[in-house]
Motif scaffolding. Structure first.
Motif, PDB file in Angstrom:
ATOM      1  N   THR A   9      18.350  42.711   2.070  1.00 13.12           N
ATOM      2  CA  THR A   9      18.760  42.109   2.561  1.00 13.12           C
ATOM      3  C   THR A   9      19.045  40.635   2.040  1.00 13.12           C
ATOM      4  N   ILE A  10      20.473  39.932   2.121  1.00 15.94           N
ATOM      5  CA  ILE A  10      20.216  38.649   1.428  1.00 15.94           C
ATOM      6  C   ILE A  10      21.368  37.445   2.164  1.00 15.94           C
ATOM      7  N   ASN A  11      21.293  36.307   2.625  1.00 19.14           N
ATOM      8  CA  ASN A  11      21.764  35.510   3.092  1.00 19.14           C
ATOM      9  C   ASN A  11      22.747  35.031   1.364  1.00 19.14           C
ATOM     10  N   LEU A  12      24.140  34.222   2.082  1.00 17.81           N
ATOM     11  CA  LEU A  12      25.064  33.860   1.105  1.00 17.81           C
ATOM     12  C   LEU A  12      25.343  32.524   1.379  1.00 17.81           C
ATOM     13  N   GLY A  13      26.316  32.035   1.448  1.00 16.84           N
ATOM     14  CA  GLY A  13      26.900  30.459   1.400  1.00 16.84           C
ATOM     15  C   GLY A  13      28.297  31.288   2.408  1.00 16.84           C
ATOM     16  N   PRO A  14      28.917  30.618   2.943  1.00 17.56           N
ATOM     17  CA  PRO A  14      30.415  31.823   2.707  1.00 17.56           C
ATOM     18  C   PRO A  14      30.893  30.903   2.293  1.00 17.56           C
ATOM     19  N   VAL A  15      31.753  29.993   1.294  1.00 16.37           N
ATOM     20  CA  VAL A  15      32.016  29.934   0.414  1.00 16.37           C
ATOM     21  C   VAL A  15      32.082  31.215  -0.737  1.00 16.37           C
ATOM     22  N   ASP A  16      30.582  31.417  -1.419  1.00 18.76           N
ATOM     23  CA  ASP A  16      30.828  32.431  -2.146  1.00 18.76           C
ATOM     24  C   ASP A  16      30.515  33.733  -1.521  1.00 18.76           C
TER      25      ASP A  16
END
Length: 129
Positions: A9-16
């Motif tokens: 599970t990873i967290n990414l910002g909305p732009v990426d």
């Protein structure tokens, strides 16, 4: 999910995330997971030399390391203690009883995944690095 694969599970910002979704939408990748797997593999290729040096320096087994009942029984007979270090998958055979694993394995370091019965994992809990 294929056998032996681990879920991350990873967290990414909305732009990426949006840029990944655009590449998927444009047909460059089948889905987000396909993009992420490809990106990880590309980075691992780019870091191949430092990884190889580290594996060699730390005397690690790379790939799948099968630990069989026969190997453990032989170690006991020869009065040897196994110290296993793996990058990848360490698999302790399903016919290995907890007491045999504990008697033969002095330490077990796994960078990746360990497959063993719950009882064997419990017996080796204080030896896992």
């Amino acid at each position: 999910m294929a056998a032996g694969n681990e879920k991350l599970t990873i967290n990414l910002g909305p732009v990426d995330l949006g840029r990944i979704d655009l590449l998927v939408q444009e047909g460059f990748y089948a889905n987000r997971s396909d993009f992420i797997r490809t990106a990880i593999r590309s980075q691992l290729v780019a870091e191949r030399e430092p990884l190889a040096r580290s594996i060699e320096r730390h005397h690690l087994d790379l790939g799948v390391r099968e630990i069989t009942r026969h190997e453990l029984e032989t170690a006991i007979q020869e009065h040897r203690t196994l110290h296993v270090s793996v990058v990848g998958l360490a698999r302790i055979a399903s016919d290995v009883p907890p007491d045999l694993a504990r008697a033969a394995i002095g330490s077990l370091a796994v960078l990746g995944s360990l497959q063993a019965s719950a009882e064997v994992k419990a017996a080796l809990a204080d030896r896992l690095r």
